[in-house]
Design a protein around this motif. Structure first.
Motif, PDB file in Angstrom:
ATOM      1  N   LEU A 261     -11.483   7.927   5.221  1.00  0.00           N
ATOM      2  CA  LEU A 261     -10.854   7.896   3.905  1.00  0.00           C
ATOM      3  C   LEU A 261     -10.234   6.542   3.613  1.00  0.00           C
ATOM      4  CD1 LEU A 261      -8.865  11.266   4.150  1.00  0.00           C
ATOM      5  CD2 LEU A 261     -11.149  10.915   3.176  1.00  0.00           C
ATOM      6  N   LEU A 262      -9.919   6.341   2.342  1.00  0.00           N
ATOM      7  CA  LEU A 262      -9.106   5.228   1.899  1.00  0.00           C
ATOM      8  C   LEU A 262      -7.831   5.802   1.305  1.00  0.00           C
ATOM      9  CD1 LEU A 262     -11.749   3.044   0.016  1.00  0.00           C
ATOM     10  CD2 LEU A 262     -10.839   2.678   2.322  1.00  0.00           C
ATOM     11  N   GLU A 263      -6.695   5.204   1.646  1.00  0.00           N
ATOM     12  CA  GLU A 263      -5.422   5.624   1.073  1.00  0.00           C
ATOM     13  C   GLU A 263      -4.877   4.472   0.244  1.00  0.00           C
ATOM     14  OE1 GLU A 263      -2.408   8.124   3.190  1.00  0.00           O
ATOM     15  OE2 GLU A 263      -1.267   6.248   3.086  1.00  0.00           O
ATOM     16  N   ALA A 264      -4.535   4.779  -1.002  1.00  0.00           N
ATOM     17  CA  ALA A 264      -3.987   3.782  -1.919  1.00  0.00           C
ATOM     18  C   ALA A 264      -2.517   4.079  -2.176  1.00  0.00           C
ATOM     19  CB  ALA A 264      -4.760   3.789  -3.236  1.00  0.00           C
ATOM     20  N   ARG A 265      -1.702   3.047  -2.038  1.00  0.00           N
ATOM     21  CA  ARG A 265      -0.282   3.116  -2.378  1.00  0.00           C
ATOM     22  C   ARG A 265       0.006   1.981  -3.342  1.00  0.00           C
ATOM     23  NH1 ARG A 265       3.072   6.226   1.068  1.00  0.00           N
ATOM     24  NH2 ARG A 265       1.880   7.202   2.734  1.00  0.00           N
ATOM     25  N   CYS A 266       0.977   2.186  -4.208  1.00  0.00           N
ATOM     26  CA  CYS A 266       1.299   1.186  -5.220  1.00  0.00           C
ATOM     27  C   CYS A 266       2.791   0.897  -5.221  1.00  0.00           C
ATOM     28  CB  CYS A 266       0.855   1.671  -6.600  1.00  0.00           C
ATOM     29  SG  CYS A 266      -0.927   1.876  -6.740  1.00  0.00           S
ATOM     30  N   ALA A 267       3.148  -0.191  -5.880  1.00  0.00           N
ATOM     31  CA  ALA A 267       4.539  -0.636  -5.927  1.00  0.00           C
ATOM     32  C   ALA A 267       5.437   0.320  -6.697  1.00  0.00           C
ATOM     33  CB  ALA A 267       4.614  -2.036  -6.541  1.00  0.00           C
TER      34      ALA A 267
ATOM     35  N   TRP B  57       0.988   8.472  -2.680  1.00  0.00           N
ATOM     36  CA  TRP B  57      -0.322   7.947  -2.292  1.00  0.00           C
ATOM     37  C   TRP B  57      -1.452   8.775  -2.886  1.00  0.00           C
ATOM     38  CZ3 TRP B  57      -2.860  11.815   0.151  1.00  0.00           C
ATOM     39  CH2 TRP B  57      -2.137  12.711   0.945  1.00  0.00           C
ATOM     40  N   LEU B  58      -2.637   8.162  -2.915  1.00  0.00           N
ATOM     41  CA  LEU B  58      -3.876   8.818  -3.309  1.00  0.00           C
ATOM     42  C   LEU B  58      -4.891   8.559  -2.205  1.00  0.00           C
ATOM     43  CD1 LEU B  58      -4.082   7.520  -6.993  1.00  0.00           C
ATOM     44  CD2 LEU B  58      -3.268   9.764  -6.246  1.00  0.00           C
ATOM     45  N   ARG B  59      -5.697   9.568  -1.859  1.00  0.00           N
ATOM     46  CA  ARG B  59      -6.750   9.397  -0.861  1.00  0.00           C
ATOM     47  C   ARG B  59      -8.098   9.739  -1.480  1.00  0.00           C
ATOM     48  NH1 ARG B  59      -3.990  12.098   4.555  1.00  0.00           N
ATOM     49  NH2 ARG B  59      -2.416  10.464   4.804  1.00  0.00           N
TER      50      ARG B  59
ATOM     51  N   ALA C 199      -3.384  -2.052  -5.941  1.00  0.00           N
ATOM     52  CA  ALA C 199      -3.027  -1.068  -4.913  1.00  0.00           C
ATOM     53  C   ALA C 199      -3.136  -1.680  -3.524  1.00  0.00           C
ATOM     54  CB  ALA C 199      -3.946   0.151  -5.014  1.00  0.00           C
ATOM     55  N   ASP C 200      -2.277  -1.212  -2.635  1.00  0.00           N
ATOM     56  CA  ASP C 200      -2.377  -1.527  -1.217  1.00  0.00           C
ATOM     57  C   ASP C 200      -3.279  -0.452  -0.623  1.00  0.00           C
ATOM     58  OD1 ASP C 200      -1.956  -2.466   1.390  1.00  0.00           O
ATOM     59  OD2 ASP C 200      -0.143  -1.261   1.625  1.00  0.00           O
ATOM     60  N   VAL C 201      -4.460  -0.833  -0.137  1.00  0.00           N
ATOM     61  CA  VAL C 201      -5.468   0.131   0.313  1.00  0.00           C
ATOM     62  C   VAL C 201      -5.711  -0.049   1.802  1.00  0.00           C
ATOM     63  CG1 VAL C 201      -7.837   0.956  -0.005  1.00  0.00           C
ATOM     64  CG2 VAL C 201      -6.577   0.019  -1.955  1.00  0.00           C
ATOM     65  N   HIS C 202      -5.670   1.061   2.547  1.00  0.00           N
ATOM     66  CA  HIS C 202      -6.017   0.995   3.965  1.00  0.00           C
ATOM     67  C   HIS C 202      -6.902   2.181   4.344  1.00  0.00           C
ATOM     68  CE1 HIS C 202      -2.459   3.629   4.293  1.00  0.00           C
ATOM     69  NE2 HIS C 202      -3.040   4.086   5.378  1.00  0.00           N
ATOM     70  N   ALA C 203      -7.704   1.964   5.375  1.00  0.00           N
ATOM     71  CA  ALA C 203      -8.620   2.989   5.864  1.00  0.00           C
ATOM     72  C   ALA C 203      -7.905   3.882   6.869  1.00  0.00           C
ATOM     73  CB  ALA C 203      -9.838   2.335   6.509  1.00  0.00           C
ATOM     74  N   LEU C 204      -8.289   5.153   6.903  1.00  0.00           N
ATOM     75  CA  LEU C 204      -7.766   6.081   7.890  1.00  0.00           C
ATOM     76  C   LEU C 204      -8.755   7.214   8.088  1.00  0.00           C
ATOM     77  CD1 LEU C 204      -5.175   8.559   6.520  1.00  0.00           C
ATOM     78  CD2 LEU C 204      -6.229   6.916   5.027  1.00  0.00           C
ATOM     79  N   SER C 205      -8.573   7.938   9.158  1.00  0.00           N
ATOM     80  CA  SER C 205      -9.360   9.135   9.425  1.00  0.00           C
ATOM     81  C   SER C 205      -8.397  10.311   9.379  1.00  0.00           C
ATOM     82  CB  SER C 205     -10.027   9.034  10.804  1.00  0.00           C
ATOM     83  OG  SER C 205     -10.775  10.200  11.053  1.00  0.00           O
ATOM     84  N   ALA C 206      -8.652  11.233   8.450  1.00  0.00           N
ATOM     85  CA  ALA C 206      -7.748  12.370   8.251  1.00  0.00           C
ATOM     86  C   ALA C 206      -8.505  13.475   7.524  1.00  0.00           C
ATOM     87  CB  ALA C 206      -6.533  11.937   7.429  1.00  0.00           C
TER      88      ALA C 206
END
Length: 123
Positions: A38-44, A69-71, A87-94
């Motif tokens: 997944l990608l998780e997006a967080r914003c200011a 956040w949004l995934r 957005a600050d976007v990072h990859a994760l497995s969830a």
């Protein structure tokens, strides 16, 4: 326990991680969502997050909404768009459990390609 099970559920039934089902023989099984890339997006701020959500919705992307956040499922084109929107976007497995949608009667993992789920048996 690794035992395979088969189920017949009413059309449109949504199963999510943590749901428990009771079999005819009395056993109870718990649905455990399989992790996905997944990608998780967080914003200011909330405005920026709402803007990101709007653009994802405008593209009919399945989105899981969390606290701040949004995934979404991994997609390099959408990652570029999200980054471009600030957005600050990072990859994760969830586990991925997106919103079912305003007009949906249920959420179907098969429609988006993920059919794997582990079922644990409780005694």
């Amino acid at each position: 326990g690794g035992e395979e099970v088969g189920m017949f559920l009413p059309r449109g039934t949504i199963l999510r991680g943590g749901d428990r089902l009771q079999a005819q023989d009395g056993r109870v099984v718990e649905v455990v969502s399989a992790p996905e890339d997944l990608l998780e997006a967080r914003c200011a701020d909330a405005f920026a997050l709402a803007r990101v959500a709007y653009h994802l919705g405008n593209r009919h992307v399945a989105v899981q909404v969390g606290e701040g956040w949004l995934r979404i499922q991994t997609d390099h084109v959408l990652k570029t768009m999200l980054t471009g929107l600030g957005a600050d976007v990072h990859a994760l497995s969830a586990p991925f459990e997106p919103e079912a949608g305003a007009y949906a009667h249920g959420h179907h993992h098969a429609e988006r390609g993920a059919t794997e789920a582990k079922i644990h048996q409780y005694k």
